[in-house]
Design a protein around this motif. Structure first.
Motif, PDB file in Angstrom:
ATOM      1  N   ALA A  84      35.982  48.679  72.321  1.00  0.00           N
ATOM      2  CA  ALA A  84      35.942  48.415  73.748  1.00  0.00           C
ATOM      3  C   ALA A  84      34.785  47.489  74.114  1.00  0.00           C
ATOM      4  O   ALA A  84      34.960  46.527  74.879  1.00  0.00           O
ATOM      5  CB  ALA A  84      35.830  49.728  74.522  1.00  0.00           C
ATOM      6  N   GLY A  85      33.593  47.751  73.587  1.00  0.00           N
ATOM      7  CA  GLY A  85      32.433  46.932  73.910  1.00  0.00           C
ATOM      8  C   GLY A  85      32.614  45.470  73.536  1.00  0.00           C
ATOM      9  O   GLY A  85      32.473  44.577  74.394  1.00  0.00           O
ATOM     10  N   PRO A  86      32.918  45.176  72.273  1.00  0.00           N
ATOM     11  CA  PRO A  86      33.137  43.777  71.902  1.00  0.00           C
ATOM     12  C   PRO A  86      34.277  43.114  72.663  1.00  0.00           C
ATOM     13  O   PRO A  86      34.201  41.925  72.988  1.00  0.00           O
ATOM     14  CB  PRO A  86      33.436  43.865  70.403  1.00  0.00           C
ATOM     15  N   ILE A  87      35.340  43.851  72.968  1.00  0.00           N
ATOM     16  CA  ILE A  87      36.457  43.281  73.726  1.00  0.00           C
ATOM     17  C   ILE A  87      36.015  42.941  75.149  1.00  0.00           C
ATOM     18  O   ILE A  87      36.324  41.866  75.672  1.00  0.00           O
ATOM     19  CB  ILE A  87      37.659  44.244  73.725  1.00  0.00           C
ATOM     20  N   LEU A  88      35.266  43.861  75.799  1.00  0.00           N
ATOM     21  CA  LEU A  88      34.765  43.579  77.140  1.00  0.00           C
ATOM     22  C   LEU A  88      33.872  42.338  77.152  1.00  0.00           C
ATOM     23  O   LEU A  88      33.961  41.495  78.055  1.00  0.00           O
ATOM     24  CB  LEU A  88      33.996  44.783  77.680  1.00  0.00           C
ATOM     25  N   ALA A  89      33.012  42.216  76.149  1.00  0.00           N
ATOM     26  CA  ALA A  89      32.133  41.048  76.085  1.00  0.00           C
ATOM     27  C   ALA A  89      32.940  39.772  75.921  1.00  0.00           C
ATOM     28  O   ALA A  89      32.675  38.754  76.578  1.00  0.00           O
ATOM     29  CB  ALA A  89      31.139  41.209  74.934  1.00  0.00           C
ATOM     30  N   ALA A  90      33.954  39.806  75.061  1.00  0.00           N
ATOM     31  CA  ALA A  90      34.776  38.622  74.831  1.00  0.00           C
ATOM     32  C   ALA A  90      35.575  38.262  76.077  1.00  0.00           C
ATOM     33  O   ALA A  90      35.709  37.078  76.425  1.00  0.00           O
ATOM     34  CB  ALA A  90      35.708  38.862  73.645  1.00  0.00           C
ATOM     35  N   VAL A 105      45.950  49.475  81.376  1.00  0.00           N
ATOM     36  CA  VAL A 105      45.490  50.645  80.638  1.00  0.00           C
ATOM     37  C   VAL A 105      46.234  51.888  81.107  1.00  0.00           C
ATOM     38  O   VAL A 105      46.761  51.939  82.225  1.00  0.00           O
ATOM     39  CB  VAL A 105      43.971  50.869  80.802  1.00  0.00           C
ATOM     40  N   ASP A 106      46.241  52.887  80.267  1.00  0.00           N
ATOM     41  CA  ASP A 106      46.806  54.177  80.638  1.00  0.00           C
ATOM     42  C   ASP A 106      45.860  54.896  81.593  1.00  0.00           C
ATOM     43  O   ASP A 106      44.668  54.572  81.707  1.00  0.00           O
ATOM     44  CB  ASP A 106      47.029  55.023  79.393  1.00  0.00           C
ATOM     45  N   ASN A 107      46.382  55.894  82.262  1.00  0.00           N
ATOM     46  CA  ASN A 107      45.611  56.651  83.236  1.00  0.00           C
ATOM     47  C   ASN A 107      44.372  57.294  82.627  1.00  0.00           C
ATOM     48  O   ASN A 107      43.375  57.512  83.315  1.00  0.00           O
ATOM     49  CB  ASN A 107      46.497  57.716  83.884  1.00  0.00           C
ATOM     50  N   GLY A 108      44.410  57.610  81.339  1.00  0.00           N
ATOM     51  CA  GLY A 108      43.284  58.284  80.706  1.00  0.00           C
ATOM     52  C   GLY A 108      42.107  57.393  80.378  1.00  0.00           C
ATOM     53  O   GLY A 108      41.043  57.904  79.977  1.00  0.00           O
ATOM     54  N   VAL A 109      42.227  56.089  80.530  1.00  0.00           N
ATOM     55  CA  VAL A 109      41.135  55.170  80.212  1.00  0.00           C
ATOM     56  C   VAL A 109      40.100  55.174  81.334  1.00  0.00           C
ATOM     57  O   VAL A 109      40.444  55.089  82.518  1.00  0.00           O
ATOM     58  CB  VAL A 109      41.669  53.743  79.984  1.00  0.00           C
ATOM     59  N   ASN A 110      38.835  55.261  80.969  1.00  0.00           N
ATOM     60  CA  ASN A 110      37.729  55.209  81.926  1.00  0.00           C
ATOM     61  C   ASN A 110      37.418  53.746  82.237  1.00  0.00           C
ATOM     62  O   ASN A 110      36.813  53.046  81.424  1.00  0.00           O
ATOM     63  CB  ASN A 110      36.501  55.902  81.347  1.00  0.00           C
ATOM     64  N   VAL A 111      37.834  53.274  83.399  1.00  0.00           N
ATOM     65  CA  VAL A 111      37.679  51.851  83.724  1.00  0.00           C
ATOM     66  C   VAL A 111      36.280  51.527  84.225  1.00  0.00           C
ATOM     67  O   VAL A 111      35.918  50.348  84.342  1.00  0.00           O
ATOM     68  CB  VAL A 111      38.728  51.408  84.773  1.00  0.00           C
ATOM     69  N   THR A 112      35.463  52.533  84.516  1.00  0.00           N
ATOM     70  CA  THR A 112      34.114  52.278  85.018  1.00  0.00           C
ATOM     71  C   THR A 112      33.049  52.354  83.939  1.00  0.00           C
ATOM     72  O   THR A 112      31.885  52.042  84.189  1.00  0.00           O
ATOM     73  CB  THR A 112      33.748  53.269  86.134  1.00  0.00           C
ATOM     74  N   SER A 113      33.420  52.754  82.727  1.00  0.00           N
ATOM     75  CA  SER A 113      32.426  52.933  81.670  1.00  0.00           C
ATOM     76  C   SER A 113      31.920  51.583  81.176  1.00  0.00           C
ATOM     77  O   SER A 113      32.701  50.667  80.904  1.00  0.00           O
ATOM     78  CB  SER A 113      33.036  53.717  80.503  1.00  0.00           C
ATOM     79  N   ASN A 114      30.597  51.477  81.053  1.00  0.00           N
ATOM     80  CA  ASN A 114      29.984  50.259  80.527  1.00  0.00           C
ATOM     81  C   ASN A 114      29.906  50.353  79.000  1.00  0.00           C
ATOM     82  O   ASN A 114      28.858  50.648  78.429  1.00  0.00           O
ATOM     83  CB  ASN A 114      28.586  50.055  81.119  1.00  0.00           C
ATOM     84  N   TYR A 115      31.032  50.117  78.365  1.00  0.00           N
ATOM     85  CA  TYR A 115      31.024  50.109  76.907  1.00  0.00           C
ATOM     86  C   TYR A 115      30.201  48.938  76.364  1.00  0.00           C
ATOM     87  O   TYR A 115      29.827  48.919  75.203  1.00  0.00           O
ATOM     88  CB  TYR A 115      32.452  50.010  76.375  1.00  0.00           C
ATOM     89  N   TRP A 116      29.952  47.959  77.203  1.00  0.00           N
ATOM     90  CA  TRP A 116      29.053  46.846  76.880  1.00  0.00           C
ATOM     91  C   TRP A 116      28.022  46.804  77.999  1.00  0.00           C
ATOM     92  O   TRP A 116      28.387  47.021  79.164  1.00  0.00           O
ATOM     93  CB  TRP A 116      29.833  45.538  76.805  1.00  0.00           C
ATOM     94  N   PRO A 117      26.764  46.554  77.686  1.00  0.00           N
ATOM     95  CA  PRO A 117      25.731  46.629  78.734  1.00  0.00           C
ATOM     96  C   PRO A 117      26.094  45.834  79.986  1.00  0.00           C
ATOM     97  O   PRO A 117      26.276  44.620  79.945  1.00  0.00           O
ATOM     98  CB  PRO A 117      24.493  46.042  78.042  1.00  0.00           C
ATOM     99  N   GLY A 118      26.242  46.568  81.100  1.00  0.00           N
ATOM    100  CA  GLY A 118      26.520  45.934  82.376  1.00  0.00           C
ATOM    101  C   GLY A 118      27.949  45.464  82.573  1.00  0.00           C
ATOM    102  O   GLY A 118      28.249  44.836  83.594  1.00  0.00           O
TER     103      GLY A 118
END
Length: 401
Positions: A84-90, A105-118
Motif C-alpha cells: 500500500a505504501g509504495p503504491i500510494l507514493a507512486a 476498493v472494498d468496504n473493508g479498506v481503510n481509505v484514511t490510513s497513511n500507509y505512506w508518510p502524509g
C-alpha cells in the motif's frame, strides 16, 4: 508408464521453474515466491515481483494517461516489503505528473490510513488540482473482490490490463502464492475500463443497474489459437448452465483432452468437482492444489469438494484427481502447515502442452458468489487460450507444489 513419465517431466520442470516472469509479444505472467517472513532484512528473490510489476506500470504514467486500480485489501507501508505504501507514493507522483488515476476498493479498506508518510487514499482524493478519483464499495450483500490495474498510455495508444489473485498487500507477496497476468489488448482494456467505470459510478455487486454490456468481451492476442474472453461478476444469469463463469468453466473442463492443473484458494462448486471426475473417467490426468486452511476439516469451505475428489467410489476407473500440498515457502523445505490462504491463486490450466491450451484465472474464488450469482461479488475471470501463458501458469504450479 504414462503417469511415471509425466511425474518425471513435472519434477524436472519444477527443479528448473525458478523464473517468476514469463513474457510474450503482448503479455506478461508474474508469480511471487513467498518466504513467510515480513522482515525487510530478509526479502527473498522474486518475492515482490508482482508488486514491482504494478509499480512499474504506475511509474510510467504521464499527462494524458489514465489508470484505474482496484483491490479487495490494501496494506503494508514499508518501501522494501510493503504494498500500500509504495503504491500510494507512486500514485501521488503520477498525479503530480498529470496522469488521471482512479482507485476502487472494498468496504473493508481503510481509505484514511497513511500507509505512506502524509499520503492516504483520502488525501489523494481531496488534493488540490489533479485529484485521485476514489470509490469504496457499500457494506451490503457482496464484496468488491477485484485485484486489477487498467492502464491507458496515450502516446502509445495502448491499453494494458493487470489482473489475477494478488491483493495490494505485503502479505500477498511474503505469505501467499499468487499470480497475475499483464495483457496489452485494447479490446480487453476497454472491457475492464467499462467495468471499473461502473464501480466508480457506485454500481457495485448487488446494484441492479450495473451494466453487463461488456461481460463476455472477446479478444485475440498474438499466438492465441482462438479468441479469449472475460467474464465479470455479478452475472446476467444465475442459473446453473446459464450465462455465467461457472458454465464457461464446466464446458471447458468437458472439452479437456490430456491434462488439467489447478491451484485454487477455494472450491465449493460440485459442478466443477463433477467435471474434474468426468475428465478422469475419460483418461485426462488431473493435478490440483487447495490450501489445508480451506479443506482439511469439516466446515471449511472446500472440505466437501476435496472429499468428493478423493473418494475412489466417485470414479469409474483407477485414474483419479491427484492433490498436492503447496510448499510452505519458495525454499521448498516444508509443505503447507495450515497457514491461512497459503495457496491464494485462483486458476485452472487445460491441456497446456496440447493443441488447444486454455488458462482460466482471475480474482474469483470458485464459489457461487464469485462464479454464478447475479447479486453478489464484483469479480473478473479471464479465459486465455494461449500456449505461452499456459506454460507460465504450469511453471507456477511446479514451483508451488
Amino acid at each position: 508408464m504414462r503417469l511415471r513419465i509425466f511425474i518425471l517431466v513435472c519434477w524436472v520442470a519444477a527443479g528448473a521453474a525458478r523464473a517468476d516472469s514469463y513474457t510474450g509479444a503482448d503479455w506478461i505472467v508474474r508469480f511471487n515466491l513467498p518466504d513467510q517472513t515480513t522482515s525487510t532484512s530478509s526479502i527473498g528473490p522474486d518475492e515482490f515481483v508482482i508488486r514491482d510489476g504494478l509499480l512499474a506500470r504506475i511509474n510510467v504514467l504521464d499527462s494524458n494517461d489514465w489508470a484505474c486500480l482496484a483491490t479487495y485489501t490494501f496494506s503494508g507501508n514499508s518501501a522494501p516489503g510493503g504494498a500500500a505504501g509504495p503504491i500510494l507514493a507512486a500514485v501521488s507522483n503520477a498525479l503530480v505528473r498529470g496522469a488521471r488515476i482512479a482507485f476502487v476498493v472494498d468496504n473493508g479498506v481503510n481509505v484514511t490510513s497513511n500507509y505512506w508518510p502524509g499520503v492516504s487514499l483520502s488525501s489523494l482524493a481531496t488534493r488540490a488540482g489533479n485529484a485521485l478519483e476514489l470509490a469504496r464499495s457499500p457494506a451490503d450483500s457482496g464484496i468488491m473482490h477485484d485485484k486489477v490495474g487498467v492502464f491507458w498510455y496515450a502516446a502509445a495508444t495502448q491499453g494494458w490490463v493487470v489482473a489475477g489473485s494478488w491483493n495490494f498487500t505485503g502479505g500477498a507477496s511474503s505469505q501467499q502464492w499468487n499470480i497475475m497476468t499483464e495483457i496489452q489488448n485494447n479490446a480487453l482494456a476497454g472491457a475492464y475500463s467499462n467495468e471499473m467505470r461502473e464501480l466508480l459510478s457506485g454500481r457495485f455487486h448487488a446494484n441492479t443497474n450495473k451494466s453487463h454490456a461488456l461481460d463476455g468481451t472477446r479478444f485475440r492476442l498474438a499466438g492465441m489459437v482462438r479468441d479469449g474472453w472475460v467474464r465479470y461478476a455479478p452475472y446476467p444469469d444465475g442459473k446453473y448452465g446459464g450465462s455465467n463463469a461457472l458454465t464457461d468453466i464446466t464446458n471447458a473442463l468437458d472439452a479437456a483432452q490430456e491434462e488439467i492443473f489447478f491451484g485454487l484458494n477455494k472450491l465449493t462448486r460440485p459442478q466443477v468437482a463433477e467435471a474434474l471426475i468426468r475428465a478422469c473417467n475419460r483418461g485426462v490426468i488431473v493435478h490440483g492444489s487447495i490450501p489445508k486452511s480451506d479443506r482439511s476439516q469439516p466446515g471449511q469451505d472446500s472440505y466437501e469438494m476435496y472429499q468428493m475428489l478423493l473418494n475412489p467410489t466417485n470414479y469409474t476407473t483407477r485414474n483419479r484427481v491427484r492433490m498436492y500440498d503447496a510448499y510452505y515457502k519458495a525454499a521448498r523445505t516444508s509443505y503447507d502447515n495450515g497457514t491461512r490462504d497459503l495457496t491464494h491463486a485462483k486458476y485452472l490450466i487445460i491441456d497446456p502442452r496440447g493443441t488447444n491450451p486454455l488458462v482460466i484465472q482471475g480474482s474469483a474464488n470458485w464459489t457461487a458468489s464469485a462464479l454464478v450469482l447475479t447479486s453478489s461479488n464484483d469479480e473478473n475471470v479471464q479465459f486465455l487460450p494461449h500456449a505461452g501463458i499456459a506454460a507460465a501458469f504450469l511453471a507456477q504450479f511446479a514451483a508451488m507444489t
